[in-house]
Scaffold this active site. Structure first.
Site, PDB file in Angstrom:
ATOM      1  N   HIS A 159       0.834  -1.213   0.000  1.00 43.65           N
ATOM      2  CA  HIS A 159       0.000   0.000   0.000  1.00 43.65           C
ATOM      3  C   HIS A 159       0.869   1.264   0.000  1.00 43.65           C
ATOM      4  O   HIS A 159       0.469   2.312   0.503  1.00 43.65           O
ATOM      5  CB  HIS A 159      -0.979   0.000   1.180  1.00 43.65           C
ATOM      6  CG  HIS A 159      -2.125  -0.953   0.954  1.00 43.65           C
ATOM      7  ND1 HIS A 159      -3.346  -0.561   0.479  1.00 43.65           N
ATOM      8  CD2 HIS A 159      -2.192  -2.292   1.095  1.00 43.65           C
ATOM      9  CE1 HIS A 159      -4.131  -1.617   0.376  1.00 43.65           C
ATOM     10  NE2 HIS A 159      -3.451  -2.684   0.736  1.00 43.65           N
ATOM     11  N   THR A 160       2.059   1.152  -0.536  1.00 42.08           N
ATOM     12  CA  THR A 160       2.919   2.320  -0.707  1.00 42.08           C
ATOM     13  C   THR A 160       2.873   2.832  -2.141  1.00 42.08           C
ATOM     14  O   THR A 160       3.280   3.957  -2.402  1.00 42.08           O
ATOM     15  CB  THR A 160       4.384   1.967  -0.367  1.00 42.08           C
ATOM     16  OG1 THR A 160       4.715   0.753  -1.059  1.00 42.08           O
ATOM     17  CG2 THR A 160       4.577   1.762   1.126  1.00 42.08           C
ATOM     18  N   ASP A 161       2.365   2.006  -3.066  1.00 44.09           N
ATOM     19  CA  ASP A 161       2.522   2.391  -4.485  1.00 44.09           C
ATOM     20  C   ASP A 161       1.593   3.512  -4.916  1.00 44.09           C
ATOM     21  O   ASP A 161       1.869   4.187  -5.893  1.00 44.09           O
ATOM     22  CB  ASP A 161       2.451   1.182  -5.430  1.00 44.09           C
ATOM     23  CG  ASP A 161       1.090   0.529  -5.505  1.00 44.09           C
ATOM     24  OD1 ASP A 161       0.259   0.743  -4.598  1.00 44.09           O
ATOM     25  OD2 ASP A 161       0.858  -0.211  -6.475  1.00 44.09           O
TER      26      ASP A 161
ATOM     27  N   SER B 205     -10.594 -16.959 -23.014  1.00 48.30           N
ATOM     28  CA  SER B 205      -9.722 -17.420 -21.939  1.00 48.30           C
ATOM     29  C   SER B 205     -10.058 -18.852 -21.585  1.00 48.30           C
ATOM     30  O   SER B 205     -11.217 -19.173 -21.305  1.00 48.30           O
ATOM     31  CB  SER B 205      -9.909 -16.540 -20.694  1.00 48.30           C
ATOM     32  OG  SER B 205      -9.268 -17.150 -19.584  1.00 48.30           O
TER      33      SER B 205
ATOM     34  N   SER C 247      -4.586 -10.018 -12.580  1.00 47.07           N
ATOM     35  CA  SER C 247      -5.142  -8.958 -13.436  1.00 47.07           C
ATOM     36  C   SER C 247      -4.023  -8.249 -14.199  1.00 47.07           C
ATOM     37  O   SER C 247      -4.148  -8.005 -15.406  1.00 47.07           O
ATOM     38  CB  SER C 247      -5.961  -7.960 -12.619  1.00 47.07           C
ATOM     39  OG  SER C 247      -5.178  -7.348 -11.611  1.00 47.07           O
TER      40      SER C 247
ATOM     41  N   GLU D 155      -6.731  -0.515 -15.984  1.00 42.32           N
ATOM     42  CA  GLU D 155      -7.366  -1.085 -14.784  1.00 42.32           C
ATOM     43  C   GLU D 155      -8.086  -0.004 -13.963  1.00 42.32           C
ATOM     44  O   GLU D 155      -9.189  -0.221 -13.475  1.00 42.32           O
ATOM     45  CB  GLU D 155      -6.333  -1.824 -13.918  1.00 42.32           C
ATOM     46  CG  GLU D 155      -6.976  -2.554 -12.752  1.00 42.32           C
ATOM     47  CD  GLU D 155      -6.227  -3.803 -12.294  1.00 42.32           C
ATOM     48  OE1 GLU D 155      -5.325  -4.279 -13.020  1.00 42.32           O
ATOM     49  OE2 GLU D 155      -6.559  -4.307 -11.211  1.00 42.32           O
TER      50      GLU D 155
ATOM     51  N   ASP E  68       1.763  -3.608  -9.588  1.00 41.40           N
ATOM     52  CA  ASP E  68       1.492  -4.907 -10.208  1.00 41.40           C
ATOM     53  C   ASP E  68       1.887  -4.932 -11.680  1.00 41.40           C
ATOM     54  O   ASP E  68       2.523  -5.869 -12.156  1.00 41.40           O
ATOM     55  CB  ASP E  68       0.003  -5.258 -10.071  1.00 41.40           C
ATOM     56  CG  ASP E  68      -0.407  -5.412  -8.624  1.00 41.40           C
ATOM     57  OD1 ASP E  68       0.472  -5.446  -7.743  1.00 41.40           O
ATOM     58  OD2 ASP E  68      -1.625  -5.497  -8.374  1.00 41.40           O
TER      59      ASP E  68
HETATM   60  P1  ADP Z   1      -5.638 -10.494  -8.627  1.00 39.98           P
HETATM   61  O1  ADP Z   1      -5.038  -9.534  -9.593  1.00 39.98           O
HETATM   62  O2  ADP Z   1      -5.072 -10.374  -7.250  1.00 39.98           O
HETATM   63  O3  ADP Z   1      -5.606 -11.912  -9.086  1.00 39.98           O
HETATM   64  P2  ADP Z   1      -8.006  -8.997  -9.314  1.00 39.98           P
HETATM   65  O4  ADP Z   1      -9.358  -8.934  -8.715  1.00 39.98           O
HETATM   66  O5  ADP Z   1      -7.233  -7.762  -9.453  1.00 39.98           O
HETATM   67  O6  ADP Z   1      -7.194 -10.110  -8.482  1.00 39.98           O
HETATM   68  O7  ADP Z   1      -8.117  -9.649 -10.754  1.00 39.98           O
HETATM   69  C1  ADP Z   1      -8.757 -10.894 -10.951  1.00 39.98           C
HETATM   70  C2  ADP Z   1      -9.650 -10.811 -12.172  1.00 39.98           C
HETATM   71  O8  ADP Z   1      -8.833 -10.733 -13.361  1.00 39.98           O
HETATM   72  C3  ADP Z   1     -10.487 -12.060 -12.400  1.00 39.98           C
HETATM   73  O9  ADP Z   1     -11.690 -11.998 -11.651  1.00 39.98           O
HETATM   74  C4  ADP Z   1     -10.741 -11.995 -13.895  1.00 39.98           C
HETATM   75  O10 ADP Z   1     -11.766 -11.090 -14.193  1.00 39.98           O
HETATM   76  C5  ADP Z   1      -9.446 -11.407 -14.429  1.00 39.98           C
HETATM   77  N1  ADP Z   1      -8.522 -12.472 -14.873  1.00 39.98           N
HETATM   78  C6  ADP Z   1      -7.266 -12.695 -14.434  1.00 39.98           C
HETATM   79  N2  ADP Z   1      -6.683 -13.733 -15.098  1.00 39.98           N
HETATM   80  C7  ADP Z   1      -7.596 -14.175 -15.982  1.00 39.98           C
HETATM   81  C8  ADP Z   1      -7.613 -15.230 -16.969  1.00 39.98           C
HETATM   82  N3  ADP Z   1      -6.572 -16.014 -17.155  1.00 39.98           N
HETATM   83  N4  ADP Z   1      -8.734 -15.375 -17.698  1.00 39.98           N
HETATM   84  C9  ADP Z   1      -9.794 -14.567 -17.519  1.00 39.98           C
HETATM   85  N5  ADP Z   1      -9.832 -13.592 -16.620  1.00 39.98           N
HETATM   86  C10 ADP Z   1      -8.766 -13.369 -15.853  1.00 39.98           C
HETATM   87 MG    MG Z   2      -5.192  -7.430  -9.445  1.00 39.40          MG
END
Ligand code: ADP
Ligand code: MG
Length: 390
Positions: A34-36, A67, A134, A166, A178
């Site tokens: 939580h510094t970024d 996907s 993500s 994002e 990230d």
């Molecule tokens: P984190 O980045 O910590 O994994 P986030 O909530 O930021 O969690 O992002 C997760 C979301 O990213 C998933 O709910 C989906 O919508 C999307 N996502 C990530 N990887 C994939 C993938 N391989 N296929 C489809 N959607 C993906």
């Molecule tokens: Mg994420």
């Protein structure tokens, strides 16, 4: 995730060879949480878990997305989603497709001539586990487009565009860590990143050579970034900076912390947030200097201090994350902390190589005794950043 498998998936879906195949990794953050979004310091490294995308250009303004990780109601891989680039609008899409579509949107907004693509991807990065699936998804698409459309953008520029995708298109108010981790990390190193100017230093981080291991424990508690808690912490930090008359909390020096806290008077909530951010930036700098002087074991207590700060001051831990940390320390870990945005997700544990298995078992037993879902533990070794595979 194999390039060949993803290429084969592309051919089966779209009936032609892809122009190329790219990958981008998930990450864990060693320290600097939580510094970024406070212009501060972070220190992520890339995981061997990757999102791999096979991509071909299109010239007709159409984006087709698939996907392998997204299942339809029958439990098989869902269908291809088709979008028109000129219809893309921020926060119009609540599905996973918003992440890759957001990258197209951000590139086009910035004036880059991307005219469409066919994309098939598959990932081994767990989603919603604090390991940044993500950003892996955004960055793999951005890198593919940078290559295919010969945009000539640098890694840090791709990271900025992905962050914009994002923040604005998906609508999740994340910092820059990230995306920069996915784009810029290198094998065998942690990335010391100054999120104010994106200057960076690759810090050698080879625990195996020193007889240690770093475990990632996914608590299986899903976090949700866009839910209000993250935004509240962020707003509180901005309020703190405003009250202290600085651009960002990064500008509050560690040795001026007590004076800053005194100035915040009875703003108790803001004081706690400020204390976390300022001490956390300081911990990152201490970890960097310990690693650079070869005193790797000494980073353990700093990781644990960071956890206490996130738990008590920033208040974003949870019972599962705390149980991992407490149990690991009791079982002899050198240090442990939650990692990622918080409210679930994963914890990291630094341990002597010979203690790692016993620590893993102790955490599993503690979760079972508490009635929690069994955690998933794996060893993290710093892996490569985003790259073209084929
Ligand atoms: P984190 O980045 O910590 O994994 P986030 O909530 O930021 O969690 O992002 C997760 C979301 O990213 C998933 O709910 C989906 O919508 C999307 N996502 C990530 N990887 C994939 C993938 N391989 N296929 C489809 N959607 C993906
Ligand atoms: Mg994420």
């Amino acid at each position: 995730m194999g390039a060949q498998q993803v290429r084969d998936g592309f051919v089966a879906l779209y009936g032609a060879e892809p122009d190329g195949v790219w990958s981008a990794p998930g990450r864990v953050n060693l320290i600097g949480e939580h510094t970024d979004y406070n212009d501060g310091f972070v220190m992520p490294f890339a995981l061997p878990h990757t999102t791999v995308a096979a991509v071909s250009r299109r010239t007709d303004g159409v984006l087709r997305l698939h996907s392998a990780n997204v299942k339809d109601t029958a439990g098989t891989a869902g269908g291809v989603v088709e979008l028109r680039l000129d219809a893309l609008a921020p926060e119009s899409d609540r599905n996973w497709t918003a992440y890759p579509a957001g990258v197209f949107w951000a590139l086009r907004e910035a004036g880059h001539p991307v005219t469409g693509a066919d994309i098939h991807l598959a990932s081994t990065v767990p989603t919603g586990a604090g390991l940044s699936s993500s950003a892996a998804l955004e960055v793999v698409v951005a890198l593919a487009l940078n290559d295919l459309y010969e945009l000539g953008l640098q890694r840090w520029q791709l990271a900025r565009l992905c962050q914009r995708a994002e923040n604005v298109y998906v609508g999740a108010p994340t910092g820059i860590m990230d995306q920069t981790a996915a784009a810029c990390c290198t094998e065998g190193h942690a990335l010391f990143l100054d999120t104010r100017d994106l200057s960076q230093r690759q810090i050698p981080f080879d625990l195996a050579a020193e007889g240690m291991r770093l475990l990632v424990v996914d608590t299986r508690v899903k976090h949700a970034h866009s839910d209000g808690e993250y935004g509240k912490r962020r707003a509180g930090c901005e309020k703190g900076a405003a009250l202290l008359g600085v651009d960002a909390l990064r500008d509050v020096p560690y040795d001026g912390l007590d004076a800053a806290l005194a100035r915040l008077g009875d703003e108790e909530e803001v004081r706690r947030l400020v204390r976390h951010v300022v001490t956390e930036d300081h911990r990152v700098e201490r970890v960097v200097s310990l690693l650079e002087s070869g005193d790797t074991r000494a980073i353990g207590p700093l990781l644990t201090e960071g956890h206490a700060s996130l738990r008590d001051d920033f208040r974003i831990s949870g019972p599962e994350l705390d149980l991992v940390v407490d149990t690991a320390l009791e079982a002899g870990a050198l240090g442990a902390r939650m990692t990622g945005g918080g409210f679930g997700g994963s914890a990291i544990v630094l341990a002597e190589a010979g203690d790692a298995d016993a620590i893993t078992k102790a955490v599993e037993a503690a979760f079972a005794a508490a009635g929690f879902t069994a955690p998933r533990t794996f060893e993290a070794v710093p892996a490569a950043g985003a790259r073209r595979l084929v």
